[in-house]
Design a protein around this motif. Structure first.
Motif, PDB file in Angstrom:
ATOM      1  N   GLY A  48       0.813  -1.211   0.000  1.00 48.63           N
ATOM      2  CA  GLY A  48       0.000   0.000   0.000  1.00 48.63           C
ATOM      3  C   GLY A  48       0.846   1.260   0.000  1.00 48.63           C
ATOM      4  O   GLY A  48       0.549   2.220  -0.719  1.00 48.63           O
ATOM      5  N   ARG A 351      -8.766  -8.025   4.658  1.00 50.65           N
ATOM      6  CA  ARG A 351      -8.782  -7.412   3.314  1.00 50.65           C
ATOM      7  C   ARG A 351     -10.064  -6.650   3.065  1.00 50.65           C
ATOM      8  O   ARG A 351     -10.089  -5.662   2.332  1.00 50.65           O
ATOM      9  CB  ARG A 351      -8.605  -8.490   2.243  1.00 50.65           C
ATOM     10  CG  ARG A 351      -7.202  -9.038   2.134  1.00 50.65           C
ATOM     11  CD  ARG A 351      -7.111 -10.043   1.006  1.00 50.65           C
ATOM     12  NE  ARG A 351      -7.393  -9.421  -0.278  1.00 50.65           N
ATOM     13  CZ  ARG A 351      -6.480  -8.788  -1.016  1.00 50.65           C
ATOM     14  NH1 ARG A 351      -5.230  -8.730  -0.592  1.00 50.65           N
ATOM     15  NH2 ARG A 351      -6.797  -8.261  -2.163  1.00 50.65           N
ATOM     16  N   PRO A 355      -9.504  -1.553   4.422  1.00 49.76           N
ATOM     17  CA  PRO A 355      -9.678  -0.372   3.579  1.00 49.76           C
ATOM     18  C   PRO A 355     -10.783   0.560   4.073  1.00 49.76           C
ATOM     19  O   PRO A 355     -10.755   1.758   3.777  1.00 49.76           O
ATOM     20  CB  PRO A 355     -10.039  -0.973   2.206  1.00 49.76           C
ATOM     21  CG  PRO A 355      -9.449  -2.347   2.229  1.00 49.76           C
ATOM     22  CD  PRO A 355      -9.616  -2.806   3.653  1.00 49.76           C
ATOM     23  N   ARG A 356     -11.751   0.026   4.822  1.00 48.50           N
ATOM     24  CA  ARG A 356     -12.833   0.871   5.326  1.00 48.50           C
ATOM     25  C   ARG A 356     -12.450   1.547   6.635  1.00 48.50           C
ATOM     26  O   ARG A 356     -12.784   2.713   6.859  1.00 48.50           O
ATOM     27  CB  ARG A 356     -14.089   0.018   5.559  1.00 48.50           C
ATOM     28  CG  ARG A 356     -14.556  -0.748   4.316  1.00 48.50           C
ATOM     29  CD  ARG A 356     -15.721  -1.662   4.668  1.00 48.50           C
ATOM     30  NE  ARG A 356     -16.044  -2.577   3.573  1.00 48.50           N
ATOM     31  CZ  ARG A 356     -16.935  -3.548   3.651  1.00 48.50           C
ATOM     32  NH1 ARG A 356     -17.598  -3.735   4.796  1.00 48.50           N
ATOM     33  NH2 ARG A 356     -17.176  -4.330   2.614  1.00 48.50           N
ATOM     34  N   PRO A 359      -8.045   3.312   5.686  1.00 50.40           N
ATOM     35  CA  PRO A 359      -7.817   3.297   4.232  1.00 50.40           C
ATOM     36  C   PRO A 359      -6.383   3.571   3.820  1.00 50.40           C
ATOM     37  O   PRO A 359      -5.960   3.181   2.745  1.00 50.40           O
ATOM     38  CB  PRO A 359      -8.768   4.394   3.722  1.00 50.40           C
ATOM     39  CG  PRO A 359      -9.042   5.262   4.907  1.00 50.40           C
ATOM     40  CD  PRO A 359      -8.994   4.357   6.092  1.00 50.40           C
ATOM     41  N   ALA A 363      -4.313  -2.993   2.498  1.00 44.82           N
ATOM     42  CA  ALA A 363      -5.016  -4.208   2.899  1.00 44.82           C
ATOM     43  C   ALA A 363      -4.040  -5.364   3.094  1.00 44.82           C
ATOM     44  O   ALA A 363      -3.051  -5.473   2.362  1.00 44.82           O
ATOM     45  CB  ALA A 363      -6.057  -4.585   1.837  1.00 44.82           C
TER      46      ALA A 363
END
Length: 404
Positions: A48, A351, A355-356, A359, A363
């Protein structure tokens, strides 16, 4: 005794003491799952981070030093003439883009709402050099800069405060930037909380907002590729030395910072963090190994009479050792399978949730190699934890064992 017979005996023993087997295997399950999850988190964080900031590995930032070095010339500001020198055809062949940066703060107003934003006066190359993109609308053009157009590109945080996050409403609206009225032509894509509270205006238009004439706060440079960063840095230094009358590198009144070095440092920190967390997971596996060794010692003590009978009818030491080693590895193998399944489930859930919730963290990624290593380690733990109990069982004298 063959391996198959040893496995059958081990399975029978595990079924006989189900609760003890499950509790012992639970330590292995948690340790193996922790290893898989932590490897997944570390890999996801690195991926990421590199996906988000990797394009900046070709960026070079030029900034003014606070004071001149002893014996050097007086400090000169970075100016727009430096931009002209850097963009002169053939002057810096390893450089593909140069953008000036004039920073400041300004109150941006729309109707009865105000937001104090960081304001950047720059050129359209800002997007490439700063690794930003447009969410809606467009970036202002070179022609806008030449015409000193009263246009502005806003960050999403500014749009959230002034327009309730309505990007469509924000586009083509007139806002007050300082004492000037400007038209919103674009909205920047989210870049992080610290980067979203900005307004970007043409460099020439910013002169009416900031004092300082042609002075700049910094210069952004983009090299052709990562391998060209050292050459681009040398070319930038050479040109700016000529501009500022610098004869010795130690007397420079500016600094050049290569983003690739900072990215490597952050990746190194992520590696160190991952190793530390894996060490913690290793401690959990070690505790599970101790529990397994303890249970195997108890098992040998409980089955002393059985060992005596087997040795009395001709069982060799190697067969006795094999029996208890297989049993120890069977328990750890069951724990390893359970840990692998739990670890995979946790990574897959992560995963979806990471991201929620976070963010910017990246992930988790499922590593097949990490899964294989974690399971292999669980079997090795079973082998090592069973060595002493198996050796102790093999050394028992038949007469002593039968009389136990």
């Amino acid at each position: 005794m063959g391996v198959r017979e040893a496995v059958v005996i081990a399975m029978h023993s595990m079924r006989t003491a189900r609760l003890r087997t499950l509790l012992t295997a639970a330590g292995i399950v948690l340790g193996v799952a922790a290893v898989i999850v932590l490897i997944g988190l570390g890999t996801g964080m690195r991926t990421g981070f590199n996906a988000k900031f990797g394009p900046m590995s070709t960026s070079i930032t030029v900034s003014k030093t606070n004071q001149a070095e002893p014996g050097g010339n007086s400090v000169k500001s970075l100016t727009e003439s430096d931009i002209v020198a850097l963009t002169r055809p053939g002057a810096a062949p390893s450089v593909v883009a140069v953008t000036p940066l004039r920073n400041g703060a300004a109150l941006i107003s729309y109707e009865d709402r105000d937001y104090r934003a960081s304001l950047a006066g720059t050129t359209p190359n800002y997007l490439a050099v700063r690794n930003r993109s447009i969410l809606a609308g467009s970036m202002f053009t070179d022609q806008d800069n030449r015409d000193r157009a009263r246009v502005v590109v806003l960050g999403t945080r500014v749009v959230r405060y002034l327009f309730d996050g309505d990007v469509v409403k924000a586009l083509n609206s007139n806002v007050r930037v300082g004492r000037l009225t400007m038209r919103v032509v674009g909205v920047l894509a989210p870049g992080g909380e610290d980067l979203d509270g900005v307004g970007v205006v043409p460099l020439n238009s910013s002169r009416a907002l900031f004092a300082g004439g042609t002075n700049l706060n910094g210069i952004g440079v983009l090299a052709t590729d990562v391998n060209s960063v050292p050459a681009a840095t040398a070319q930038v230094n050479r040109i700016l030395d000529e501009q500022h009358g610098i004869t010795e590198p130690g007397q420079r009144d500016y600094n050049t910072t290569q983003m690739v070095q900072q990215l490597l440092q952050v990746n190194g920190f992520i590696d160190l963090l991952q190793r530390f967390t894996l060490a913690v997971a290793g401690v959990a596996l070690f505790v599970g190994a101790l529990g397994l060794a303890n249970i195997m010692v108890v098992t040998v003590a409980e089955r002393t009479s059985e060992i005596g009978i087997r040795k009395a009818i001709g069982a060799r030491r190697a067969a006795i050792m094999k029996q208890f080693l297989v049993e120890s590895m069977s328990v750890s193998g069951v724990g390893g399978v359970g840990g692998v399944l739990l670890g995979i489930v946790l990574v897959l859930v992560g995963r979806e949730l990471m991201p929620r919730v976070l963010p910017g963290m990246g992930a988790p990624e499922l590593s097949v190699l990490g899964v294989a290593i974690a399971f292999a380690v669980s079997l090795v733990i079973g082998l090592l934890a069973g060595c002493y109990p198996a050796y102790r069982a093999a050394r028992l004298h038949p007469v002593d064992a039968l009389g136990y």
